[in-house]
Design an enzyme around this catalytic site. Sequence first.
Site, PDB file in Angstrom:
ATOM      1  N   SER A  61       6.321   8.242 -15.590  1.00  0.00           N
ATOM      2  CA  SER A  61       5.674   9.029 -16.613  1.00  0.00           C
ATOM      3  C   SER A  61       6.577  10.234 -16.790  1.00  0.00           C
ATOM      4  CB  SER A  61       4.304   9.436 -16.080  1.00  0.00           C
ATOM      5  OG  SER A  61       3.442   9.760 -17.112  1.00  0.00           O
ATOM      6  N   ARG A  72       4.744   0.236  -7.270  1.00  0.00           N
ATOM      7  CA  ARG A  72       4.743  -0.672  -8.419  1.00  0.00           C
ATOM      8  C   ARG A  72       6.145  -1.186  -8.716  1.00  0.00           C
ATOM      9  NH1 ARG A  72       0.631   3.009 -11.989  1.00  0.00           N
ATOM     10  NH2 ARG A  72      -1.120   2.889 -10.547  1.00  0.00           N
ATOM     11  N   ARG A 126      -3.194  10.949  -3.506  1.00  0.00           N
ATOM     12  CA  ARG A 126      -4.185  11.000  -4.576  1.00  0.00           C
ATOM     13  C   ARG A 126      -5.500  10.372  -4.131  1.00  0.00           C
ATOM     14  NH1 ARG A 126      -0.312   9.759  -9.854  1.00  0.00           N
ATOM     15  NH2 ARG A 126       1.220  11.337  -9.259  1.00  0.00           N
ATOM     16  N   ARG A 131      -2.675   0.430  -6.779  1.00  0.00           N
ATOM     17  CA  ARG A 131      -3.241   1.787  -6.835  1.00  0.00           C
ATOM     18  C   ARG A 131      -3.599   2.217  -5.426  1.00  0.00           C
ATOM     19  NH1 ARG A 131      -5.383   4.843 -10.905  1.00  0.00           N
ATOM     20  NH2 ARG A 131      -5.105   3.097 -12.324  1.00  0.00           N
ATOM     21  N   GLU A 191       2.574   0.671 -14.850  1.00  0.00           N
ATOM     22  CA  GLU A 191       3.160   1.987 -15.101  1.00  0.00           C
ATOM     23  C   GLU A 191       3.942   2.440 -13.875  1.00  0.00           C
ATOM     24  OE1 GLU A 191       0.272   5.042 -16.020  1.00  0.00           O
ATOM     25  OE2 GLU A 191       1.691   6.536 -15.265  1.00  0.00           O
TER      26      GLU A 191
END
Length: 420
Positions: free
Chosen positions: A350, A388, A260, A275, A347
């Site tokens: 998802s 994470r 990403r 991130r 997070e």
Amino acid sequence: MIDIKYIRNSPDMLREAVKNKKEKADIDRILEIDELRRKLQYDFDNLRADQKKTSSEIPQLKKAGKDVSEVMERMKSLADELKSISTELSESGNELDSLLLTVPNIPAEGVPLGGEENNLQVRQWGEAKKFNFQTRDQVELAEINDLFDLKRAAKMSGSGFITYTGKGAALERALINFFLDFHIKKHNYEEISAPFIVNRETMTGTGQLPKLENDMYHIDQDDMFLIPTSEVSVTNFYAGEILPYSLLPKKFASYSPCFRREAGSYGKDNKGLQRVHQFNKVEMVRFVQPETSYDVLDEMVHDAEDILQALGLHYRVVVLATGDLSFASAKTFDLEVWAPGTGKYLEVSSVSNFLDFQARRANIRFRDNDGKVKYLHTLNGSGLATPRSFIALIETWQNEDGTITIPEALRPYLGNREIL
RNA sequence: GGAGAGUUGCCGGAGUGGUCGAACGGGGCGGUCUCGAAAACCGUUGUACGCCUCGCGUACCCAGGGUUCGAAUCCCUGACUCUCCGCCA
């Protein structure tokens, strides 16, 4: 993709969805083009019918020795007319198609309105661990235990990249294997390993394109993309197919690196592993009968939760508000895990129900019991992403001396050691 | 990277310019027969869009262009698959 007939019949639903999702699709232009296209199609069909009919008569006239020059004359002008109409028809068709690709999925009923701040906690598991010593955060723990090296990673690739080292690399690999085995053995997922580089069509099928082109790594020479999640390749596994009824439901677990660009998000929650541009993830992907998809959504959230519970990590489950929902999703639950050293919920998963939105884009259908061909429903969810999970794990299981206790479930993957 | 062959319906496989949405075979489904099954025989069997919606029209024979009054069939471009050679983890 939203069915054009649905847009035609309930344009307000779509205007509402576009607004709530902060998208820019032009519903009025779509309705306009749709009407134009249908009118052109109607004219085209009629002219074409005339052409075919007359055309089939020509050989008979010839056989009967009749003069066909007059008929030919008429056919010529008919062909010209058809040509110009078919040009207009394909132009309006192309415009409609590309407009339809900008229409987001409609948020499910009951999804809270508004932005991220309106995300709603639905439950939590465990509680924030209390320590009787001063806790350290991921970066401090990494230094003590030699787990990852951000400086040297930046040297090779730039900021936002990680290099796991020594025990950190072993722990990360253990997590991936643990996640995969867990879903395969405990939840009966089928393992799959699909390409990490895909073409434009595939990226469009799951809804990343056209919207997110700037958030992805693109290989110019071949017009290919590095996948941001294996949802992309695995969901497109059945693109363009009509699956037999007996094949459903299908559940896949897939490991892949995820790439990403995170364009525009520099400086936002990006300390350590929080991130990064490349990370590893085990993804769950499901192909199901439409009427079951919401039950499956709940099941998948539990599948992801089971992992966090097995690792003894406190987390909460949140339902995303419309503004935080992804382009293709109708309803999404996030799992946020507690990272005591960092002092935040992160997070890590998802889980989304896309209904038939992706199935329409990627043209994935199935033959129902009654023999009818229908679009199926697709869902996917992280189970889980490693960076994470890694943070929460080392921060939760840290000891006063800076060592890290390995949760029992993970020990078989790390030589049955108790301490990392 | 070089050379060649190919891509047709659920599958195999015909079809090289005109009633071809597509022969033939297999499979599936329905029926006859049977206590039941098999065999045999008969029938049926794509997707999508549109409309004057239980009917009719149109599109689709890998994709996109072109030739023609008319294209699955001819021409061009591209994608993919297979075989051989080269290179290579």
